[in-house]
Design an enzyme around this catalytic site. Structure first.
Site, PDB file in Angstrom:
ATOM      1  N   GLY A  19      77.544  50.874  55.632  1.00 21.27           N
ATOM      2  CA  GLY A  19      77.139  49.516  56.014  1.00 21.27           C
ATOM      3  C   GLY A  19      77.667  49.090  57.372  1.00 21.27           C
ATOM      4  N   ARG A  23      79.550  40.771  59.325  1.00 15.23           N
ATOM      5  CA  ARG A  23      80.384  39.563  59.292  1.00 15.23           C
ATOM      6  C   ARG A  23      81.779  39.765  59.884  1.00 15.23           C
ATOM      7  NH1 ARG A  23      79.564  38.350  53.152  1.00 15.23           N
ATOM      8  NH2 ARG A  23      78.910  40.532  53.231  1.00 15.23           N
ATOM      9  N   ASN A 176      80.464  42.973  38.641  1.00 13.36           N
ATOM     10  CA  ASN A 176      80.478  44.407  38.934  1.00 13.36           C
ATOM     11  C   ASN A 176      81.313  44.629  40.186  1.00 13.36           C
ATOM     12  OD1 ASN A 176      79.788  47.128  39.387  1.00 13.36           O
ATOM     13  ND2 ASN A 176      77.930  46.548  40.523  1.00 13.36           N
ATOM     14  N   ASN A 234      84.868  41.653  53.997  1.00 19.39           N
ATOM     15  CA  ASN A 234      83.631  41.385  54.725  1.00 19.39           C
ATOM     16  C   ASN A 234      83.878  40.644  56.025  1.00 19.39           C
ATOM     17  OD1 ASN A 234      81.674  42.467  52.821  1.00 19.39           O
ATOM     18  ND2 ASN A 234      82.382  40.838  51.476  1.00 19.39           N
ATOM     19  N   LYS A 358     116.921  56.759  75.777  1.00 15.99           N
ATOM     20  CA  LYS A 358     115.712  57.579  75.601  1.00 15.99           C
ATOM     21  C   LYS A 358     116.069  59.045  75.554  1.00 15.99           C
ATOM     22  CE  LYS A 358     113.313  59.809  78.305  1.00 15.99           C
ATOM     23  NZ  LYS A 358     112.663  60.349  79.496  1.00 15.99           N
ATOM     24  N   ALA A 387     129.054  48.407  81.671  1.00 19.07           N
ATOM     25  CA  ALA A 387     127.851  47.587  81.874  1.00 19.07           C
ATOM     26  C   ALA A 387     127.100  48.033  83.117  1.00 19.07           C
ATOM     27  CB  ALA A 387     128.260  46.133  82.007  1.00 19.07           C
TER      28      ALA A 387
HETATM   29  C1  UD1 Z   1      77.311  45.655  45.588  1.00 19.86           C
HETATM   30  C2  UD1 Z   1      76.750  45.711  44.178  1.00 19.86           C
HETATM   31  C3  UD1 Z   1      77.166  44.464  43.414  1.00 19.86           C
HETATM   32  C4  UD1 Z   1      78.666  44.362  43.406  1.00 19.86           C
HETATM   33  C5  UD1 Z   1      79.219  44.403  44.816  1.00 19.86           C
HETATM   34  C6  UD1 Z   1      80.710  44.525  44.775  1.00 19.86           C
HETATM   35  C7  UD1 Z   1      74.635  46.907  44.314  1.00 19.86           C
HETATM   36  C8  UD1 Z   1      73.184  46.793  44.352  1.00 19.86           C
HETATM   37  N1  UD1 Z   1      75.307  45.776  44.247  1.00 19.86           N
HETATM   38  O1  UD1 Z   1      76.691  44.545  46.220  1.00 19.86           O
HETATM   39  O2  UD1 Z   1      76.674  44.531  42.074  1.00 19.86           O
HETATM   40  O3  UD1 Z   1      79.060  43.172  42.766  1.00 19.86           O
HETATM   41  O4  UD1 Z   1      78.721  45.552  45.534  1.00 19.86           O
HETATM   42  O5  UD1 Z   1      81.256  44.383  46.061  1.00 19.86           O
HETATM   43  O6  UD1 Z   1      75.165  47.998  44.309  1.00 19.86           O
HETATM   44  N2  UD1 Z   1      76.435  50.765  51.532  1.00 19.86           N
HETATM   45  C9  UD1 Z   1      75.980  51.945  52.066  1.00 19.86           C
HETATM   46  N3  UD1 Z   1      74.663  52.100  52.285  1.00 19.86           N
HETATM   47  C10 UD1 Z   1      73.742  51.160  51.965  1.00 19.86           C
HETATM   48  C11 UD1 Z   1      74.213  49.947  51.428  1.00 19.86           C
HETATM   49  C12 UD1 Z   1      75.548  49.781  51.204  1.00 19.86           C
HETATM   50  O7  UD1 Z   1      76.773  52.849  52.354  1.00 19.86           O
HETATM   51  O8  UD1 Z   1      72.565  51.389  52.181  1.00 19.86           O
HETATM   52  C13 UD1 Z   1      77.861  50.587  51.319  1.00 19.86           C
HETATM   53  C14 UD1 Z   1      78.441  49.488  52.180  1.00 19.86           C
HETATM   54  O9  UD1 Z   1      78.960  50.025  53.387  1.00 19.86           O
HETATM   55  C15 UD1 Z   1      79.554  48.960  51.291  1.00 19.86           C
HETATM   56  C16 UD1 Z   1      79.049  49.188  49.874  1.00 19.86           C
HETATM   57  O10 UD1 Z   1      78.070  50.178  49.983  1.00 19.86           O
HETATM   58  O11 UD1 Z   1      80.750  49.684  51.459  1.00 19.86           O
HETATM   59  C17 UD1 Z   1      78.501  47.941  49.213  1.00 19.86           C
HETATM   60  O12 UD1 Z   1      77.353  47.506  49.886  1.00 19.86           O
HETATM   61  P1  UD1 Z   1      76.959  45.988  49.995  1.00 19.86           P
HETATM   62  O13 UD1 Z   1      75.670  45.885  50.701  1.00 19.86           O
HETATM   63  O14 UD1 Z   1      78.088  45.200  50.500  1.00 19.86           O
HETATM   64  O15 UD1 Z   1      76.718  45.659  48.439  1.00 19.86           O
HETATM   65  P2  UD1 Z   1      76.736  44.227  47.808  1.00 19.86           P
HETATM   66  O16 UD1 Z   1      75.478  43.537  48.146  1.00 19.86           O
HETATM   67  O17 UD1 Z   1      77.985  43.544  48.113  1.00 19.86           O
HETATM   68 CA    CA Z   2      79.724  43.822  49.670  1.00 21.83          CA
END
Ligand code: UD1
Ligand code: CA
Length: 463
Positions: A19, A23, A176, A234, A358, A387
């Site tokens: 990701g 933010r 979750n 985030n 040093k 000194a």
């Molecule tokens: C996800 C969960 C949600 C949970 C939350 C906890 C899903 C659909 N939802 O939501 O149920 O409560 O995490 O924090 O799984 N990432 C990738 N590739 C992608 C998308 C995401 O590597 O295509 C990685 C991001 O870098 C991050 C993590 O997965 O480390 C979570 O992704 P994010 O988009 O933040 O998920 P949430 O919408 O927060």
């Molecule tokens: Ca997240």
């Protein structure tokens, strides 16, 4: 504590870290931001490694090269996710690396404080057989996927994302965490089936719950006992929130083992700090890398200690910076001393205010109490450095050593032009510039004789 695994099932770890982290408002990839001097991804990888898994896969996308480079030392299977189409899609990219005989632990690159203990418990609950979700109860569950349970059996029936949740589902406070364990056979059958027919048009990993329910499989869960372990980063303010949680935990842990911290809210440990018994640490100290403090060591306020070992009974007075050095027993350092890499002080050495040391060894009972530079030097025992003494170790091109043998007394404001040796028992007169080896037990000085001019007058202003 629960056993790691009841069976010999192999654990595969997949860390989702592709990701963008918009933010954070930063050019640095999100997972490279640091908590306690370690990148978020490094925290996760260190914890993952402690489980001794078969493989650790990291799914990268945004800032992939930088993330990869930050972890060159670790054994990682890198998986590219060119477009971030959702958590399910991310895990799908890792699928070829997940052999069917194992179980996969899904971790998040931006959830750094998850502990080995909690993961052990999750693994235990899964019995290496069940799809198992790490959940948590949050007073404010906004933004998280909600765990939907059957009202009668309380079995998990679905996970709904915030944006897809009904009003009633939004009131559920069991969330979750994203961390889960899934048997690889199931991943191989489920992941290719995921669809993106939801509001965000993403392939949700959480949709595997539906597939499990449809297949009539029981879904297990384990509720995280410490909520902070599952907090994600985030934004910069969440980063600092986790930093404080980490530091507070570390501080209380030190105190439980007997260290006296004058204020646990004002200490920062960016590495590992080991304390002997009766150690006392005043406010606003920073410990970096590996720092070992022997019994009864006292560290005054506002000190920075980086990769140092301090022997029993030493006193570090306020405002010292000490790095890559060893301090002997009962030494007295500071206030305002700077001890630089490669320095080794024997017992009962005194290094006072505005003294820089040093790459030097200093023998027991030797003292340099004020305003000196001791660089590239070997100093014997029981030496007194007055000194303002300076070892001139650098001619603009090369560096040379100064050797000061036992029982030497160096008068104030002396320059020792290296390479030079001050032999045992020498006394150097104040204000000398010493360029040649001195003989043992003699007074050596190099300054012009004091003269007074009787009829001398101060200049007067021109008219
Ligand atoms: C996800 C969960 C949600 C949970 C939350 C906890 C899903 C659909 N939802 O939501 O149920 O409560 O995490 O924090 O799984 N990432 C990738 N590739 C992608 C998308 C995401 O590597 O295509 C990685 C991001 O870098 C991050 C993590 O997965 O480390 C979570 O992704 P994010 O988009 O933040 O998920 P949430 O919408 O927060
Ligand atoms: Ca997240």
């Amino acid at each position: 504590m629960s056993k790691l695994l009841e069976t010999a099932t192999k654990i595969y770890v997949v860390v989702l870290a592709a990701g963008a982290g918009k933010r954070m408002h930063s050019a640095l990839p999100k997972v490279l931001h640091e908590v306690a001097g370690r990148s978020l991804i490094r925290h996760v990888v260190d914890t993952a490694q402690s489980l001794k898994p078969e493989k650790i896969c990291i799914v990268i996308g945004h800032g992939a090269a930088q993330v990869k480079q930050s972890l060159t030392a670790a054994e990682i299977t890198w998986v590219n996710q060119a477009q971030q189409l959702g958590t399910g899609h991310a895990l799908l990219q890792a699928l070829p690396h997940l052999d069917v005989d194992g179980i996969t632990l899904v971790l998040y690159g931006d959830v750094p404080l998850i502990s080995q203990d909690t993961l052990h418990k999750l693994i235990h609950v899964s019995a290496s057989e069940y799809l198992t979700i790490l959940t948590a109860k949050f007073a404010d569950p906004f933004g998280y996927g909600r765990i939907v349970r059957d009202p009668v059996t309380s079995k998990i029936t679905a996970i709904v994302e915030q944006k897809d949740a009904t009003q009633e589902q939004q009131d559920i406070n069991e969330i979750n965490t994203g961390i889960m364990l899934v048997p690889n056979t199931l991943l191989h059958s489920w992941l290719p089936q995921l669809k993106n027919n939801n509001l965000q048009q993403e392939y949700y990993l959480t949709d595997i719950i539906d597939l499990a329910v449809k297949a009539g499989l029981e879904i297990k869960s384990f509720e995280a006992e410490k909520k902070w372990e599952v907090l994600g980063v985030n934004s910069k303010s969440q980063l600092v929130e986790l930093e404080r949680i980490y530091q507070t935990n570390y501080a209380f842990n030190l105190m439980e083992k007997g260290a006296r911290l004058l204020d646990p809210a004002r200490i920062d440990i960016r590495g590992e700090l080991q304390c002997g018994s009766d150690v006392s640490i005043d406010i606003n100290c920073i410990f970096e890398g590996s720092v070992i403090l022997g019994d009864s060591v006292q560290v005054g306020a506002h000190c920075v200690l980086r990769n140092v070992k301090i022997a029993a009974g030493a006193i570090i007075q306020p405002f010292c910076l000490i790095e890559d050095a060893e301090i002997g027993e009962a030494c007295k350092i500071g206030p305002y001393a700077r001890i630089r890499p490669g320095s080794k002080l024997d017992s009962q050495v005194h290094i006072g205010n505005f003294v820089e040391v040093k790459n030097s060894q200093i023998g027991r009972l030797s003292k340099a109490n004020h305003l000196s530079y001791i660089g590239d030097s070997t100093v014997g025992q029981n030496v007194n450095i007055g000194a303002g003494t300076i070892t001139c170790n650098y001619d603009g091109v090369n560096k040379y050593r100064t050797v000061i043998e036992d029982d030497v007394f160096i008068g104030s404001d002396t320059q020792l032009i290296a390479p030079v040796k001050i032999a045992r028992g020498s006394t150097i007169g104040a204000g000398s510039t010493i360029t040649k080896e001195t003989p043992e037990n003699q007074l050596t000085l190099s300054r012009s004789k004091q003269v007074s001019i009787s009829n001398w007058k101060r200049p007067e202003k021109n008219k």
